[in-house]
Write a protein that holds these residues in place. Sequence first.
Motif, PDB file in Angstrom:
ATOM      1  N   ARG A  17       0.849  -1.215   0.000  1.00 23.34           N
ATOM      2  CA  ARG A  17       0.000   0.000   0.000  1.00 23.34           C
ATOM      3  C   ARG A  17       0.873   1.249   0.000  1.00 23.34           C
ATOM      4  O   ARG A  17       1.836   1.328   0.764  1.00 23.34           O
ATOM      5  N   VAL A  18       0.510   2.208  -0.819  1.00 22.60           N
ATOM      6  CA  VAL A  18       1.178   3.509  -0.824  1.00 22.60           C
ATOM      7  C   VAL A  18       0.373   4.425   0.095  1.00 22.60           C
ATOM      8  O   VAL A  18      -0.807   4.691  -0.169  1.00 22.60           O
ATOM      9  N   ALA A  19       1.016   4.868   1.172  1.00 24.74           N
ATOM     10  CA  ALA A  19       0.278   5.604   2.202  1.00 24.74           C
ATOM     11  C   ALA A  19       0.923   6.961   2.478  1.00 24.74           C
ATOM     12  O   ALA A  19       2.090   7.038   2.863  1.00 24.74           O
ATOM     13  N   ILE A  20       0.151   8.023   2.280  1.00 23.67           N
ATOM     14  CA  ILE A  20       0.606   9.375   2.635  1.00 23.67           C
ATOM     15  C   ILE A  20       0.116   9.670   4.041  1.00 23.67           C
ATOM     16  O   ILE A  20      -1.072   9.500   4.354  1.00 23.67           O
ATOM     17  N   ILE A  21       1.032  10.127   4.901  1.00 23.92           N
ATOM     18  CA  ILE A  21       0.668  10.459   6.283  1.00 23.92           C
ATOM     19  C   ILE A  21       1.120  11.890   6.547  1.00 23.92           C
ATOM     20  O   ILE A  21       2.327  12.180   6.577  1.00 23.92           O
ATOM     21  N   HIS A  42       4.318   1.298   1.651  1.00 18.79           N
ATOM     22  CA  HIS A  42       5.278   2.319   1.208  1.00 18.79           C
ATOM     23  C   HIS A  42       4.833   3.627   1.849  1.00 18.79           C
ATOM     24  O   HIS A  42       3.774   4.162   1.483  1.00 18.79           O
ATOM     25  N   VAL A  43       5.610   4.119   2.794  1.00 19.64           N
ATOM     26  CA  VAL A  43       5.183   5.268   3.583  1.00 19.64           C
ATOM     27  C   VAL A  43       5.719   6.572   3.000  1.00 19.64           C
ATOM     28  O   VAL A  43       6.892   6.677   2.644  1.00 19.64           O
ATOM     29  N   VAL A  44       4.827   7.553   2.907  1.00 19.83           N
ATOM     30  CA  VAL A  44       5.177   8.897   2.458  1.00 19.83           C
ATOM     31  C   VAL A  44       4.857   9.860   3.605  1.00 19.83           C
ATOM     32  O   VAL A  44       3.695   9.987   4.010  1.00 19.83           O
ATOM     33  N   LEU A  45       5.902  10.504   4.131  1.00 19.92           N
ATOM     34  CA  LEU A  45       5.702  11.427   5.251  1.00 19.92           C
ATOM     35  C   LEU A  45       5.617  12.860   4.725  1.00 19.92           C
ATOM     36  O   LEU A  45       6.380  13.253   3.843  1.00 19.92           O
ATOM     37  N   ASP A  95      -2.915   4.574  -2.135  1.00 21.12           N
ATOM     38  CA  ASP A  95      -3.853   3.609  -1.550  1.00 21.12           C
ATOM     39  C   ASP A  95      -4.466   4.118  -0.257  1.00 21.12           C
ATOM     40  O   ASP A  95      -5.618   3.799   0.051  1.00 21.12           O
ATOM     41  N   VAL A  96      -3.680   4.864   0.514  1.00 22.89           N
ATOM     42  CA  VAL A  96      -4.165   5.360   1.810  1.00 22.89           C
ATOM     43  C   VAL A  96      -3.698   6.798   1.980  1.00 22.89           C
ATOM     44  O   VAL A  96      -2.535   7.122   1.722  1.00 22.89           O
ATOM     45  N   LEU A  97      -4.611   7.640   2.417  1.00 19.42           N
ATOM     46  CA  LEU A  97      -4.269   9.019   2.789  1.00 19.42           C
ATOM     47  C   LEU A  97      -4.691   9.212   4.240  1.00 19.42           C
ATOM     48  O   LEU A  97      -5.868   9.021   4.572  1.00 19.42           O
ATOM     49  N   ILE A  98      -3.735   9.566   5.089  1.00 18.54           N
ATOM     50  CA  ILE A  98      -4.062   9.840   6.498  1.00 18.54           C
ATOM     51  C   ILE A  98      -3.832  11.326   6.760  1.00 18.54           C
ATOM     52  O   ILE A  98      -2.698  11.816   6.735  1.00 18.54           O
ATOM     53  N   TRP A 144      -7.084  -1.826  -4.155  1.00 14.91           N
ATOM     54  CA  TRP A 144      -7.774  -2.297  -2.936  1.00 14.91           C
ATOM     55  C   TRP A 144      -8.990  -1.418  -2.614  1.00 14.91           C
ATOM     56  O   TRP A 144      -9.697  -1.667  -1.672  1.00 14.91           O
ATOM     57  N   GLY A 145      -9.169  -0.346  -3.372  1.00 14.55           N
ATOM     58  CA  GLY A 145     -10.151   0.680  -2.983  1.00 14.55           C
ATOM     59  C   GLY A 145      -9.449   1.661  -2.067  1.00 14.55           C
ATOM     60  O   GLY A 145      -8.985   1.278  -0.988  1.00 14.55           O
ATOM     61  N   GLY A 146      -9.347   2.917  -2.511  1.00 17.89           N
ATOM     62  CA  GLY A 146      -8.607   3.915  -1.728  1.00 17.89           C
ATOM     63  C   GLY A 146      -9.193   4.090  -0.334  1.00 17.89           C
ATOM     64  O   GLY A 146     -10.386   3.857  -0.115  1.00 17.89           O
ATOM     65  N   ARG A 147      -8.338   4.486   0.590  1.00 17.49           N
ATOM     66  CA  ARG A 147      -8.782   4.731   1.979  1.00 17.49           C
ATOM     67  C   ARG A 147      -8.348   6.127   2.382  1.00 17.49           C
ATOM     68  O   ARG A 147      -7.168   6.485   2.232  1.00 17.49           O
ATOM     69  N   VAL A 148      -9.275   6.889   2.908  1.00 13.82           N
ATOM     70  CA  VAL A 148      -8.942   8.162   3.531  1.00 13.82           C
ATOM     71  C   VAL A 148      -9.253   8.022   5.010  1.00 13.82           C
ATOM     72  O   VAL A 148     -10.355   7.598   5.388  1.00 13.82           O
TER      73      VAL A 148
END
Length: 266
Positions: A17-21, A42-45, A95-98, A144-148
């Motif tokens: 998962r590509v995740a922006i935090i 895969h974490v993006v800070l 994939d994920v935006l936090i 996977w269906g994006g997640r916010v």
Amino acid sequence: MAMTNSSVFKDDVLHDRVAIITGGSSGLGFGMAAAYQTLGAHVVLVGRDSEKLAHAKADLEPLGHEVLAFASDVRSYEGTTAVVDQVMQKFGRIDVLINNAAGNFHCPFEQLTPNGWRAVVDIDLNGTFNFCHASLIGLKQSKWGGRVINISLAQAASGWPGSAHAASAKAGVTALTRSLAVEWGPYAIRVNNILPGPIANTEGVKRLYEDRGQAEKELNRLCLDSFGHTDDIANAAVYLASEAGNFITGCDLSVDGGRWLKRAWV
Ligand code: HXC
């Protein structure tokens, strides 16, 4: 900083998962980043302070993949699109935006300046708008269906004496979450709020309670008898991003030791 080396989840639950935090270099954001790293993402800070970002990147990379770190203020839409463009160039998806970046300070409303109000609303609410708006193109590409995952607060509903600015901004975040859950459902994007309670060793608890000698009083507002840990929030963020969260959208997930229920201000 506490590091997550073991998890209650299977090791590959966030595989690839590509995740922006946002606000990912310390506190709750760093805790979520550590959990995501450990579980294959895969974490993006994103953060304002390059030095803090560099430390976080160095601490996180031994746990998993290369970490991308961007010094950018969530208040800038241009800065936000520049981050998203680089993530899209590298991965072609999000994939994920936090949306975790937040600002707050204790200040009775009659002493609050227009600029103090604006600073908090700009970070908490407009920053969440900026990343949601710019990231849609990438979230639509998630297989996977994006997640916010938006970090809101139960105080959006109860009001928050001394933090009307933050309660109001978070009320906007909660409403944005619910609106996008409906609008983006057809894109298979799930949009949820996590509502954290007081979490030990965070900037929020320090400045809002400990520095003001209010920690004991805040503790008494919980059903449980201790403050939470960053891992408690991280586990909720893993759950919502994983396949366990497939049928969850538009929800408020309270992770607060029952504070929302007891919550007497006196
Ligand atoms: C009154 C204050 C103030 C204070 C700042 N201001 N701190 N007013 N009391 N303690 C006013 C300033 O005087 C100024 O108004 C305006 O706010 C902007 O301040 P700046 O310092 O110029 O802004 P900036 O550098 O952008 O900083 C943003 C910030 C800052 C929000 C003010 O506190 C910050 O960066 N915070 C990030 C970290 C953080 O807050 N973490 C805690 C999150 S806790 P004037 O009129 O003078 O120009 C949280 C929930 C926790 O989110 C929940 C716990 C249970």
